[in-house]
Design a protein around this motif. Structure first.
Motif, mmCIF file in Angstrom:
data_model
loop_
_atom_site.group_PDB
_atom_site.id
_atom_site.type_symbol
_atom_site.label_atom_id
_atom_site.label_comp_id
_atom_site.label_asym_id
_atom_site.label_seq_id
_atom_site.Cartn_x
_atom_site.Cartn_y
_atom_site.Cartn_z
ATOM 1 N N TRP A 112 4.428 10.476 -1.338
ATOM 2 C CA TRP A 112 4.020 11.155 -2.564
ATOM 3 C C TRP A 112 4.949 10.814 -3.724
ATOM 4 C CZ3 TRP A 112 -0.655 12.309 -1.778
ATOM 5 C CH2 TRP A 112 -1.101 12.867 -0.571
ATOM 6 N N GLN A 113 6.241 10.664 -3.452
ATOM 7 C CA GLN A 113 7.192 10.379 -4.524
ATOM 8 C C GLN A 113 6.976 9.008 -5.152
ATOM 9 O OE1 GLN A 113 9.674 12.059 -6.127
ATOM 10 N NE2 GLN A 113 8.941 13.920 -5.113
ATOM 11 N N GLN A 114 6.527 8.040 -4.384
ATOM 12 C CA GLN A 114 6.429 6.673 -4.880
ATOM 13 C C GLN A 114 5.313 6.499 -5.924
ATOM 14 O OE1 GLN A 114 5.818 4.706 -1.151
ATOM 15 N NE2 GLN A 114 3.626 5.149 -1.087
ATOM 16 N N PHE A 115 4.461 7.517 -6.090
ATOM 17 C CA PHE A 115 3.412 7.461 -7.104
ATOM 18 C C PHE A 115 3.792 8.232 -8.369
ATOM 19 C CE2 PHE A 115 0.656 7.586 -3.074
ATOM 20 C CZ PHE A 115 0.720 6.213 -2.927
ATOM 21 N N LYS A 116 4.911 8.929 -8.353
ATOM 22 C CA LYS A 116 5.294 9.761 -9.482
ATOM 23 C C LYS A 116 5.555 8.900 -10.713
ATOM 24 C CE LYS A 116 8.689 13.244 -10.890
ATOM 25 N NZ LYS A 116 9.919 13.989 -10.492
ATOM 26 N N GLY A 117 4.982 9.296 -11.822
ATOM 27 C CA GLY A 117 5.199 8.572 -13.065
ATOM 28 C C GLY A 117 4.182 7.487 -13.335
ATOM 29 N N PHE A 126 15.393 -6.329 -8.174
ATOM 30 C CA PHE A 126 14.323 -6.053 -7.211
ATOM 31 C C PHE A 126 13.227 -7.108 -7.330
ATOM 32 C CE2 PHE A 126 10.419 -3.313 -6.310
ATOM 33 C CZ PHE A 126 10.468 -3.554 -4.944
ATOM 34 N N LEU A 127 12.820 -7.451 -8.534
ATOM 35 C CA LEU A 127 11.809 -8.481 -8.734
ATOM 36 C C LEU A 127 12.315 -9.833 -8.229
ATOM 37 C CD1 LEU A 127 9.114 -9.471 -9.809
ATOM 38 C CD2 LEU A 127 10.163 -9.650 -12.090
ATOM 39 N N LYS A 182 16.741 0.688 9.390
ATOM 40 C CA LYS A 182 16.412 -0.101 8.211
ATOM 41 C C LYS A 182 15.997 0.838 7.071
ATOM 42 C CE LYS A 182 14.795 -3.797 11.236
ATOM 43 N NZ LYS A 182 13.626 -4.632 11.664
ATOM 44 N N LYS A 183 15.937 0.291 5.871
ATOM 45 C CA LYS A 183 15.647 1.122 4.708
ATOM 46 C C LYS A 183 14.204 0.950 4.280
ATOM 47 C CE LYS A 183 17.518 2.595 0.316
ATOM 48 N NZ LYS A 183 18.653 2.517 -0.606
ATOM 49 N N ALA A 184 13.474 2.042 4.242
ATOM 50 C CA ALA A 184 12.089 2.031 3.771
ATOM 51 C C ALA A 184 12.085 2.146 2.252
ATOM 52 C CB ALA A 184 11.318 3.193 4.385
ATOM 53 N N LEU A 185 11.466 1.178 1.587
ATOM 54 C CA LEU A 185 11.361 1.214 0.131
ATOM 55 C C LEU A 185 10.007 1.736 -0.328
ATOM 56 C CD1 LEU A 185 12.933 -2.257 -0.794
ATOM 57 C CD2 LEU A 185 14.079 -0.063 -0.451
ATOM 58 N N LEU A 186 8.980 1.459 0.446
ATOM 59 C CA LEU A 186 7.610 1.793 0.086
ATOM 60 C C LEU A 186 6.800 1.916 1.360
ATOM 61 C CD1 LEU A 186 5.090 1.787 -1.894
ATOM 62 C CD2 LEU A 186 5.116 -0.688 -1.674
ATOM 63 N N TRP A 217 6.546 0.926 -9.165
ATOM 64 C CA TRP A 217 7.471 -0.059 -8.622
ATOM 65 C C TRP A 217 8.884 0.101 -9.176
ATOM 66 C CZ3 TRP A 217 6.192 -2.961 -4.496
ATOM 67 C CH2 TRP A 217 4.845 -3.024 -4.160
ATOM 68 N N GLU A 218 9.022 0.798 -10.302
ATOM 69 C CA GLU A 218 10.368 1.124 -10.788
ATOM 70 C C GLU A 218 11.052 2.076 -9.810
ATOM 71 O OE1 GLU A 218 10.553 2.498 -14.775
ATOM 72 O OE2 GLU A 218 9.646 0.683 -15.630
ATOM 73 N N PHE A 219 10.284 3.045 -9.316
ATOM 74 C CA PHE A 219 10.817 3.957 -8.299
ATOM 75 C C PHE A 219 11.212 3.183 -7.047
ATOM 76 C CE2 PHE A 219 10.006 6.336 -4.391
ATOM 77 C CZ PHE A 219 10.826 7.447 -4.564
ATOM 78 N N VAL A 220 10.363 2.259 -6.607
ATOM 79 C CA VAL A 220 10.665 1.455 -5.426
ATOM 80 C C VAL A 220 11.921 0.615 -5.672
ATOM 81 C CG1 VAL A 220 9.776 -0.247 -3.801
ATOM 82 C CG2 VAL A 220 8.205 1.372 -4.863
ATOM 83 N N GLY A 221 12.052 0.086 -6.877
ATOM 84 C CA GLY A 221 13.248 -0.677 -7.223
ATOM 85 C C GLY A 221 14.514 0.166 -7.188
ATOM 86 N N GLU A 222 14.388 1.440 -7.536
ATOM 87 C CA GLU A 222 15.551 2.335 -7.454
ATOM 88 C C GLU A 222 15.981 2.536 -6.001
ATOM 89 O OE1 GLU A 222 14.234 5.847 -9.422
ATOM 90 O OE2 GLU A 222 14.255 4.929 -11.418
ATOM 91 N N GLN A 223 15.019 2.599 -5.095
ATOM 92 C CA GLN A 223 15.368 2.700 -3.668
ATOM 93 C C GLN A 223 16.052 1.413 -3.201
ATOM 94 O OE1 GLN A 223 14.645 5.906 -2.941
ATOM 95 N NE2 GLN A 223 13.735 5.698 -4.978
#
Length: 226
Positions: A112-117, A126-127, A182-186, A217-223
């Motif tokens: 749910w958080q990854q869709f915020k904003g 990240f890119l 491992k780290k989940a980004l998305l 994807w900005e949120f994903v980049g922060e992760q």
């Protein structure tokens, strides 16, 4: 047995206290894990994901994992651990029921958080990592969509950071990268309750729409940077 006025008053006071404090006692007795608030209205993801789907997915399925988890961990050492540690330890110790519910609670928190904003494109380091490991942003989305279709039955497709490398992982049922160190980004939910009301059996269409129109994807980049 006769009761004097003092006894009556004492019992009345005790009864009143029971009524007044029973909700607080019940609240303390409830297990410790609390479902986060949805960070937007139920209709905030429409038309990609309908308000009806969000209402059922968040209000029934996600809430149900928390309710079941709290029942399972009551009076166990898990009750005092952060949710992330419950996921990891339950997986390691083979406590399957606790793992399934803890992992699904945690998975959906990120979901749910990854869709915020709203939708936003990846950028910066990240890119650059996406371009290095997948050959570009469009290729990442294509590969995640294909992997989501490859998950047999129920499960998730994850964008994972493992060391300095990005990868895609399809996992069945409650599986998540957290339990594997491992780290989940998305994470894209490919259980039928996540998409069937809106897309019926067109799972790839759902995954592609979510990746292209909903993910912040900005949120994903922060992760990725954290």
């Amino acid at each position: 047995m006769q009761m004097n006025r003092r006894h009556v008053l004492a019992l009345s006071g005790a009864a009143a206290a029971t009524i007044l404090f029973a909700p607080a006692i019940r609240a303390r007795a409830a297990a410790p894990f609390k479902q986060p608030e949805l960070p937007y209205a139920e209709g905030g993801l429409a038309p990609v994901i309908s308000a009806r789907t969000v209402g059922l997915h968040y209000g029934k399925h996600h809430a149900g994992y928390f309710k079941k988890l709290n029942t399972l961990v009551d009076k166990t050492p898990y009750a005092d651990l952060p949710l992330e540690e419950v996921v990891v330890r339950a997986k390691k110790d083979g406590d399957t029921a606790i793992f399934n519910n803890a992992a699904q609670a945690w998975n959906h928190n990120l979901y749910w958080q990854q869709f915020k904003g709203g939708s936003a494109a990846p950028k910066g380091a990240f890119l650059q990592a996406i371009e290095k490991d997948f050959g570009g942003f469009d290729e990442l989305k294509k590969k995640m969509t294909a992997e989501g279709d490859n998950v047999f039955g129920t499960g998730w497709v994850w964008l994972v950071k493992d060391g300095d490398k990005l990868s895609i992982a399809g996992m069945q049922d409650a599986g998540d990268p957290l339990a594997e160190g491992k780290k989940a980004l998305l994470g894209i939910d490919v259980w039928e309750h996540a998409y069937y009301l809106d897309y019926e059996n067109r799972r790839p269409e759902h995954v592609a729409a979510v990746l292209g129109k909903l993910v912040n994807w900005e949120f994903v980049g922060e992760q990725f940077q954290a």
